[in-house]
Design a protein around this motif. Sequence first.
Motif, PDB file in Angstrom:
ATOM      1  N   ARG A  31       3.942 -33.200  37.717  1.00  0.00           N
ATOM      2  CA  ARG A  31       5.287 -33.170  38.281  1.00  0.00           C
ATOM      3  C   ARG A  31       5.535 -31.963  39.184  1.00  0.00           C
ATOM      4  NH1 ARG A  31       7.917 -37.717  38.194  1.00  0.00           N
ATOM      5  NH2 ARG A  31       9.920 -36.620  38.059  1.00  0.00           N
ATOM      6  N   SER A  32       4.528 -31.101  39.322  1.00  0.00           N
ATOM      7  CA  SER A  32       4.617 -29.926  40.205  1.00  0.00           C
ATOM      8  C   SER A  32       5.761 -28.991  39.822  1.00  0.00           C
ATOM      9  CB  SER A  32       4.752 -30.363  41.667  1.00  0.00           C
ATOM     10  OG  SER A  32       3.598 -31.037  42.097  1.00  0.00           O
ATOM     11  N   HIS A  33       5.772 -28.612  38.535  1.00  0.00           N
ATOM     12  CA  HIS A  33       6.733 -27.643  38.025  1.00  0.00           C
ATOM     13  C   HIS A  33       5.993 -26.568  37.239  1.00  0.00           C
ATOM     14  CE1 HIS A  33      10.762 -29.158  38.920  1.00  0.00           C
ATOM     15  NE2 HIS A  33      10.366 -30.379  38.631  1.00  0.00           N
ATOM     16  N   LEU A  34       6.590 -25.370  37.153  1.00  0.00           N
ATOM     17  CA  LEU A  34       6.008 -24.298  36.366  1.00  0.00           C
ATOM     18  C   LEU A  34       6.262 -24.489  34.880  1.00  0.00           C
ATOM     19  CD1 LEU A  34       6.980 -21.132  38.463  1.00  0.00           C
ATOM     20  CD2 LEU A  34       4.773 -22.309  38.413  1.00  0.00           C
ATOM     21  N   THR A  35       5.322 -24.011  34.070  1.00  0.00           N
ATOM     22  CA  THR A  35       5.576 -23.893  32.636  1.00  0.00           C
ATOM     23  C   THR A  35       6.190 -22.520  32.370  1.00  0.00           C
ATOM     24  OG1 THR A  35       3.445 -22.883  32.072  1.00  0.00           O
ATOM     25  CG2 THR A  35       3.529 -25.312  32.174  1.00  0.00           C
ATOM     26  N   ALA A  36       6.799 -22.369  31.215  1.00  0.00           N
ATOM     27  CA  ALA A  36       7.414 -21.093  30.858  1.00  0.00           C
ATOM     28  C   ALA A  36       6.374 -19.975  30.814  1.00  0.00           C
ATOM     29  CB  ALA A  36       8.123 -21.222  29.515  1.00  0.00           C
ATOM     30  N   LYS A  37       5.192 -20.281  30.294  1.00  0.00           N
ATOM     31  CA  LYS A  37       4.140 -19.269  30.215  1.00  0.00           C
ATOM     32  C   LYS A  37       3.711 -18.832  31.611  1.00  0.00           C
ATOM     33  CE  LYS A  37      -0.449 -18.333  28.311  1.00  0.00           C
ATOM     34  NZ  LYS A  37      -1.587 -18.866  27.503  1.00  0.00           N
ATOM     35  N   THR A  38       3.559 -19.768  32.525  1.00  0.00           N
ATOM     36  CA  THR A  38       3.168 -19.429  33.892  1.00  0.00           C
ATOM     37  C   THR A  38       4.248 -18.595  34.567  1.00  0.00           C
ATOM     38  OG1 THR A  38       1.930 -21.507  34.031  1.00  0.00           O
ATOM     39  CG2 THR A  38       2.359 -20.348  36.087  1.00  0.00           C
ATOM     40  N   THR A  39       5.497 -18.914  34.315  1.00  0.00           N
ATOM     41  CA  THR A  39       6.599 -18.113  34.858  1.00  0.00           C
ATOM     42  C   THR A  39       6.501 -16.676  34.363  1.00  0.00           C
ATOM     43  OG1 THR A  39       8.066 -20.019  35.034  1.00  0.00           O
ATOM     44  CG2 THR A  39       9.107 -17.855  34.890  1.00  0.00           C
ATOM     45  N   GLY A  40       6.272 -16.500  33.073  1.00  0.00           N
ATOM     46  CA  GLY A  40       6.108 -15.161  32.516  1.00  0.00           C
ATOM     47  C   GLY A  40       4.917 -14.434  33.110  1.00  0.00           C
ATOM     48  N   GLU A  41       3.834 -15.181  33.349  1.00  0.00           N
ATOM     49  CA  GLU A  41       2.633 -14.587  33.944  1.00  0.00           C
ATOM     50  C   GLU A  41       2.912 -14.093  35.362  1.00  0.00           C
ATOM     51  OE1 GLU A  41      -1.804 -15.920  35.554  1.00  0.00           O
ATOM     52  OE2 GLU A  41      -0.565 -17.350  34.444  1.00  0.00           O
ATOM     53  N   ILE A  42       3.588 -14.908  36.153  1.00  0.00           N
ATOM     54  CA  ILE A  42       3.922 -14.512  37.524  1.00  0.00           C
ATOM     55  C   ILE A  42       4.751 -13.225  37.510  1.00  0.00           C
ATOM     56  CG2 ILE A  42       5.318 -15.133  39.540  1.00  0.00           C
ATOM     57  CD1 ILE A  42       4.464 -18.070  39.012  1.00  0.00           C
ATOM     58  N   ALA A  43       5.768 -13.173  36.668  1.00  0.00           N
ATOM     59  CA  ALA A  43       6.645 -12.000  36.601  1.00  0.00           C
ATOM     60  C   ALA A  43       5.881 -10.759  36.149  1.00  0.00           C
ATOM     61  CB  ALA A  43       7.813 -12.283  35.670  1.00  0.00           C
ATOM     62  N   ARG A  44       4.999 -10.925  35.162  1.00  0.00           N
ATOM     63  CA  ARG A  44       4.231  -9.770  34.664  1.00  0.00           C
ATOM     64  C   ARG A  44       3.255  -9.258  35.719  1.00  0.00           C
ATOM     65  NH1 ARG A  44      -0.611 -10.202  32.698  1.00  0.00           N
ATOM     66  NH2 ARG A  44      -0.356 -12.393  32.084  1.00  0.00           N
ATOM     67  N   ARG A  45       2.498 -10.157  36.311  1.00  0.00           N
ATOM     68  CA  ARG A  45       1.497  -9.745  37.296  1.00  0.00           C
ATOM     69  C   ARG A  45       2.125  -9.198  38.572  1.00  0.00           C
ATOM     70  NH1 ARG A  45      -2.536 -14.720  37.926  1.00  0.00           N
ATOM     71  NH2 ARG A  45      -3.336 -13.337  39.585  1.00  0.00           N
ATOM     72  N   ALA A  46       3.348  -9.612  38.856  1.00  0.00           N
ATOM     73  CA  ALA A  46       4.054  -9.128  40.048  1.00  0.00           C
ATOM     74  C   ALA A  46       4.854  -7.854  39.780  1.00  0.00           C
ATOM     75  CB  ALA A  46       4.986 -10.216  40.570  1.00  0.00           C
ATOM     76  N   ASN A  47       4.800  -7.357  38.554  1.00  0.00           N
ATOM     77  CA  ASN A  47       5.525  -6.126  38.197  1.00  0.00           C
ATOM     78  C   ASN A  47       7.032  -6.268  38.422  1.00  0.00           C
ATOM     79  OD1 ASN A  47       5.593  -3.429  37.235  1.00  0.00           O
ATOM     80  ND2 ASN A  47       5.700  -2.647  39.325  1.00  0.00           N
ATOM     81  N   VAL A  48       7.561  -7.415  38.019  1.00  0.00           N
ATOM     82  CA  VAL A  48       8.993  -7.685  38.144  1.00  0.00           C
ATOM     83  C   VAL A  48       9.748  -6.917  37.055  1.00  0.00           C
ATOM     84  CG1 VAL A  48      10.731  -9.497  37.822  1.00  0.00           C
ATOM     85  CG2 VAL A  48       8.699  -9.937  39.232  1.00  0.00           C
ATOM     86  N   LYS A  49      10.856  -6.300  37.429  1.00  0.00           N
ATOM     87  CA  LYS A  49      11.620  -5.510  36.455  1.00  0.00           C
ATOM     88  C   LYS A  49      12.504  -6.371  35.558  1.00  0.00           C
ATOM     89  CE  LYS A  49      11.816  -1.362  39.400  1.00  0.00           C
ATOM     90  NZ  LYS A  49      11.067  -1.936  40.538  1.00  0.00           N
ATOM     91  N   ASN A  50      13.057  -7.438  36.101  1.00  0.00           N
ATOM     92  CA  ASN A  50      13.968  -8.277  35.327  1.00  0.00           C
ATOM     93  C   ASN A  50      13.713  -9.739  35.659  1.00  0.00           C
ATOM     94  OD1 ASN A  50      16.236  -9.050  33.719  1.00  0.00           O
ATOM     95  ND2 ASN A  50      17.497  -9.135  35.558  1.00  0.00           N
ATOM     96  N   LEU A  51      13.411 -10.548  34.648  1.00  0.00           N
ATOM     97  CA  LEU A  51      13.126 -11.967  34.832  1.00  0.00           C
ATOM     98  C   LEU A  51      14.305 -12.790  34.329  1.00  0.00           C
ATOM     99  CD1 LEU A  51      11.300 -14.426  35.424  1.00  0.00           C
ATOM    100  CD2 LEU A  51      10.270 -14.081  33.156  1.00  0.00           C
ATOM    101  N   VAL A  52      14.860 -13.635  35.197  1.00  0.00           N
ATOM    102  CA  VAL A  52      15.953 -14.527  34.830  1.00  0.00           C
ATOM    103  C   VAL A  52      15.429 -15.959  34.913  1.00  0.00           C
ATOM    104  CG1 VAL A  52      18.285 -15.322  35.356  1.00  0.00           C
ATOM    105  CG2 VAL A  52      17.675 -12.913  35.730  1.00  0.00           C
ATOM    106  N   LEU A  53      15.468 -16.663  33.804  1.00  0.00           N
ATOM    107  CA  LEU A  53      14.939 -18.016  33.730  1.00  0.00           C
ATOM    108  C   LEU A  53      16.004 -19.034  34.113  1.00  0.00           C
ATOM    109  CD1 LEU A  53      13.052 -17.719  30.315  1.00  0.00           C
ATOM    110  CD2 LEU A  53      12.093 -17.415  32.610  1.00  0.00           C
ATOM    111  N   MET A  54      15.571 -20.125  34.735  1.00  0.00           N
ATOM    112  CA  MET A  54      16.496 -21.188  35.146  1.00  0.00           C
ATOM    113  C   MET A  54      15.742 -22.509  35.226  1.00  0.00           C
ATOM    114  SD  MET A  54      16.830 -20.366  39.240  1.00  0.00           S
ATOM    115  CE  MET A  54      15.425 -20.631  40.313  1.00  0.00           C
TER     116      MET A  54
END
Length: 323
Positions: free
Chosen positions: A276-299
Motif C-alpha cells: 500500500r506504499s505506507h510507512l510502518t511505525a518502526k520505520t517512522t521511528g528509524e527515519i527520525a532517529r537516523r535523521a537526528n530529529v529532535k521531536n517526532l510527531v506521529l500522524m
Amino acid sequence: MKPSFHHRLINRRFEDPCLYVRLLRERRAFLFDIGFIGSLESGDLQKITDIFVTHMHIDHFTGFDTLLRAILRREIPLRVYGPEGIIECVEGKLNGYTWNLIKEYPLKIEVFGISEKELRHSSFYSENGFRRIDMDRKAFRGIVLQEPCFCIRASNLSHGIPCLGFSLTEDIHINIDKAGLNKMGLPVGPWLTKFKELIREKAPPDRVLSIDNREIPLSELMHIAMLTDGQKISYLTDISPDEENISKAIELVKDSDTLYCEAYYLHEELGRAMERSHLTAKTTGEIARRANVKNLVLMHFSPKYRDNSDLIEEEAMKEYSSE
C-alpha cells in the motif's frame, strides 16, 4: 528565543493529515496538504498564502475547494506546489465550476508542478475565468520556495505515484536585546525589520540605518542582535518503506526540530505496508532517529488501529529512542 513559526496538525491521527504553519509577525500561513480543513476558522483560511501538496489523493487535496471559496475575493495570490500532475488537477477543480460573474475579482492562483528535474508553472486568474496560462519551465534543484527568512525544500518520493516530502528551514533566528536597545536610546519600530533583513543579507558593516533622526552603521548595532540557528520543520506522509524512499527522506528531514510523519501500520504488517506504499511505525521511528530529529510527531494512522493506537505510538517511539 521566541519562535518564528507556530505549527500544528489541524486534524486527529485517524483523520486527514494537514499541517498548519503560521508565520508570526506576518498575516500569513502555510498548509502542508489540504484534505479536510473544516476546523479552520475564516481568519486562519485568509492567512494561507502557500499550499504544499504531497500528492493528490482525496484525503490530501479535497480541501482545496473550501479554501478557494473562502479567499475568492482576496487580493493576495495563492500559490500551490505539488508533484507532477498538480497543475492538471487544479485546472480540473477550477473547470468544475461556472465563473461568469467573477471577472472583477482579484484572485490569482499560481501552481507549480515538481518533478525530479523540472518545475512547471501555470497561472489561473479570476479575471479570465481561471483559464490556464502556462508559464516558463525551470530546472528543479530541491528548493521550492526561498525568501529572506526561510527556505522550503522538497524531495521526490514514491507512494506508488509521485509524492513529495517537504522541509521548512528558517535561515537564522534573530532576537533583539531590549536592554541593549534601551541603553543606546533607540526606539522599537519598523527599522528593526530592516535591521534583521540586512543581517540576513550579510550587508557590509558600514551600511547605515536611519533611526529616529540618527545615522548608525550596522557595525554599531550588531551587539543588540542575538543570532541562533533557525527552526527546521519537516513533513512526510504516504511514502513506501523501501530503501530508496527511506534514504531520501532521511536526507530531507536531517536535524529537524520537529518532524511530522505518518505511522500507518505496525511493522508486523510490513508486507501490507509495502503493497500500500505506507510507512510502518518502526520505520517512522528509524527515519527520525537516523535523521537526528529532535521531536517526532506521529500522524495518519490506519483506521484498523482505532482501538489500539497506543501500539503505533509505542513501536515508533521505541525505535526512535533506541541507540
